[in-house]
Design an enzyme around this catalytic site. Structure first.
Site, PDB file in Angstrom:
ATOM      1  CG  HIS A   1      -1.900  -1.026   1.350  1.00  0.00           C
ATOM      2  ND1 HIS A   1      -1.878  -1.979   2.337  1.00  0.00           N
ATOM      3  CD2 HIS A   1      -2.991  -1.291   0.604  1.00  0.00           C
ATOM      4  CE1 HIS A   1      -2.913  -2.782   2.197  1.00  0.00           C
ATOM      5  NE2 HIS A   1      -3.611  -2.399   1.155  1.00  0.00           N
TER       6      HIS A   1
ATOM      7  CG  ASP B   1      -5.540  -7.607  -5.327  1.00  0.00           C
ATOM      8  OD1 ASP B   1      -6.073  -8.582  -4.796  1.00  0.00           O
ATOM      9  OD2 ASP B   1      -4.803  -6.814  -4.693  1.00  0.00           O
TER      10      ASP B   1
ATOM     11  CD  GLN C   1      -9.017  -4.963  -6.719  1.00  0.00           C
ATOM     12  OE1 GLN C   1      -9.787  -5.535  -5.965  1.00  0.00           O
ATOM     13  NE2 GLN C   1      -8.008  -4.255  -6.280  1.00  0.00           N
TER      14      GLN C   1
ATOM     15  CB  SER D   1      -4.729  -6.503   4.608  1.00  0.00           C
ATOM     16  OG  SER D   1      -4.381  -5.315   3.933  1.00  0.00           O
TER      17      SER D   1
HETATM   18  P1  AMP Z   1      -6.491  -3.766  -0.512  1.00  0.00           P
HETATM   19  O1  AMP Z   1      -6.387  -2.843   0.660  1.00  0.00           O
HETATM   20  O2  AMP Z   1      -6.010  -5.152  -0.240  1.00  0.00           O
HETATM   21  O3  AMP Z   1      -7.849  -3.708  -1.172  1.00  0.00           O
HETATM   22  O4  AMP Z   1      -5.470  -3.209  -1.587  1.00  0.00           O
HETATM   23  C1  AMP Z   1      -5.482  -1.871  -1.989  1.00  0.00           C
HETATM   24  C2  AMP Z   1      -4.607  -1.722  -3.208  1.00  0.00           C
HETATM   25  O5  AMP Z   1      -3.285  -2.161  -2.876  1.00  0.00           O
HETATM   26  C3  AMP Z   1      -5.079  -2.593  -4.383  1.00  0.00           C
HETATM   27  O6  AMP Z   1      -4.874  -1.878  -5.595  1.00  0.00           O
HETATM   28  C4  AMP Z   1      -4.169  -3.782  -4.287  1.00  0.00           C
HETATM   29  O7  AMP Z   1      -3.955  -4.427  -5.523  1.00  0.00           O
HETATM   30  C5  AMP Z   1      -2.887  -3.140  -3.802  1.00  0.00           C
HETATM   31  N1  AMP Z   1      -2.027  -4.124  -3.161  1.00  0.00           N
HETATM   32  C6  AMP Z   1      -2.365  -5.002  -2.189  1.00  0.00           C
HETATM   33  N2  AMP Z   1      -1.309  -5.791  -1.885  1.00  0.00           N
HETATM   34  C7  AMP Z   1      -0.292  -5.404  -2.691  1.00  0.00           C
HETATM   35  C8  AMP Z   1       1.068  -5.839  -2.871  1.00  0.00           C
HETATM   36  N3  AMP Z   1       1.585  -6.834  -2.168  1.00  0.00           N
HETATM   37  N4  AMP Z   1       1.811  -5.200  -3.796  1.00  0.00           N
HETATM   38  C9  AMP Z   1       1.296  -4.176  -4.534  1.00  0.00           C
HETATM   39  N5  AMP Z   1       0.039  -3.734  -4.420  1.00  0.00           N
HETATM   40  C10 AMP Z   1      -0.749  -4.334  -3.506  1.00  0.00           C
END
Ligand code: AMP
Length: 287
Positions: free
Chosen positions: A37, A153, A156, A189
């Site tokens: 993030h 993702d 997504q 997360s």
């Molecule tokens: P989330 O809070 O899990 O919905 O993720 C928010 C954003 O962070 C989304 O665009 C995810 O694809 C991105 N994200 C989550 N984990 C990672 C990661 N390990 N590396 C890069 N982006 C991430």
């Protein structure tokens, strides 16, 4: 860094930043921040040339197919606010569910075909309907110049890129690389919910994907064989994947023979925690 709870407060702050000539960046999240993030937030600051970076923190109930997963989703707004501030974020938008879904809410966004396989098949049609609808709403609320999403993702990211194109939303979408722990495990997360034994087994997911990459680099072109060859790495870690598939990185159609940009996607439960990861492989280019 300011915190906005309402769409009106958010719009006021964005309007002032625009009036000051700033480019607007948006990073949608569900909180419980990790380095993945924070990398998106820093990239947003950089890509907008020091513009106004909005991070939304909203655990979107409509995209959870499993109520227990929603209930267990980690939340710590104070910690997140401090991390976002340190990453250079200008505004944290943390609305209550009623602000996002007022009584009588009835409209959804559905991206046909791209939402169906992989995560869509496992989590049901409500998952990407929930994602597509909330991201459309966030893009309309903030009206950013640029919005940032993670390759972690992959499906997504594809669904969002398509809806932005199809609905003529005037934002540039940037997909950022997957941030990983030192042992390869993709940051998520949900990783905090892994018990110590599961945490030791979980990196086998990234190792299996890496093994597919290595087989392709060594000349393998049959994706079924490349994936079947990598399954022993999962088996050794007692991981039984929900899916482990090669698909086109653009259409998500199944790929039997390695093509340009083939997405290898994997989902598995490890000690009750559902994890996903992916890599994109391509035929080596001639030197
Ligand atoms: P989330 O809070 O899990 O919905 O993720 C928010 C954003 O962070 C989304 O665009 C995810 O694809 C991105 N994200 C989550 N984990 C990672 C990661 N390990 N590396 C890069 N982006 C991430």
């Amino acid at each position: 860094m300011r915190i906005a709870r309402t769409i009106a407060e958010l719009r006021d702050a964005v309007r002032s930043a625009r009036a000051a000539g700033k480019r607007i960046g948006l990073v949608p999240t569900m909180g419980a921040f990790h380095e993945g993030h924070l990398a998106l937030m820093r990239r947003a600051k950089e890509a907008t040339s020091g513009g106004f970076v909005v991070v939304s923190l909203f655990v979107n109930p409509t995209q959870f197919n499993d109520p227990a997963d929603l209930a267990r989703y980690p939340r710590d707004e104070m910690r997140d606010a401090e991390l976002a501030r340190a990453a250079g974020v200008d505004l944290l938008f943390a609305p209550a569910p009623e602000e996002v879904y007022p009584p009588g809410f009835a409209t959804t966004v559905e991206v046909a075909r791209l939402s169906a396989p992989l995560e869509g098949a496992m989590r049901g049609p409500e998952h990407f309907r929930g994602v597509a609808t909330v991201v459309t709403k966030l893009l309309n609320m903030v009206q950013p110049d640029d919005a940032f999403f993670g390759q972690k993702d992959a499906q997504q990211a594809l669904v969002i890129s398509r809806l932005v194109r199809d609905l003529d939303i005037p934002a540039r979408i940037e997909i950022c690389p997957t941030a990983r722990e030192a042992d390869g495990l993709a940051m998520s997360s949900r990783n905090v919910r892994l018990d110590p034994e599961s945490r030791r087994r979980a990196p086998a997911i990234a190792r299996a994907l890496h093994d597919v990459e290595a087989r392709v680099a060594a000349g393998e072109r049959d994706m079924r064989r490349a994936i079947d060859g990598a399954r022993s790495i999962l088996a050794e870690a007692r991981i039984d994947p929900e899916y482990f598939e090669a698909v086109s990185a653009d259409t998500l159609d199944p790929v039997a023979h390695l093509g340009d940009r083939t997405l290898v996607a994997l989902a598995a439960r490890v000690g009750g925690v559902r994890l996903i990861d992916n890599v994109i492989v391509s035929p080596p280019t001639a030197p």
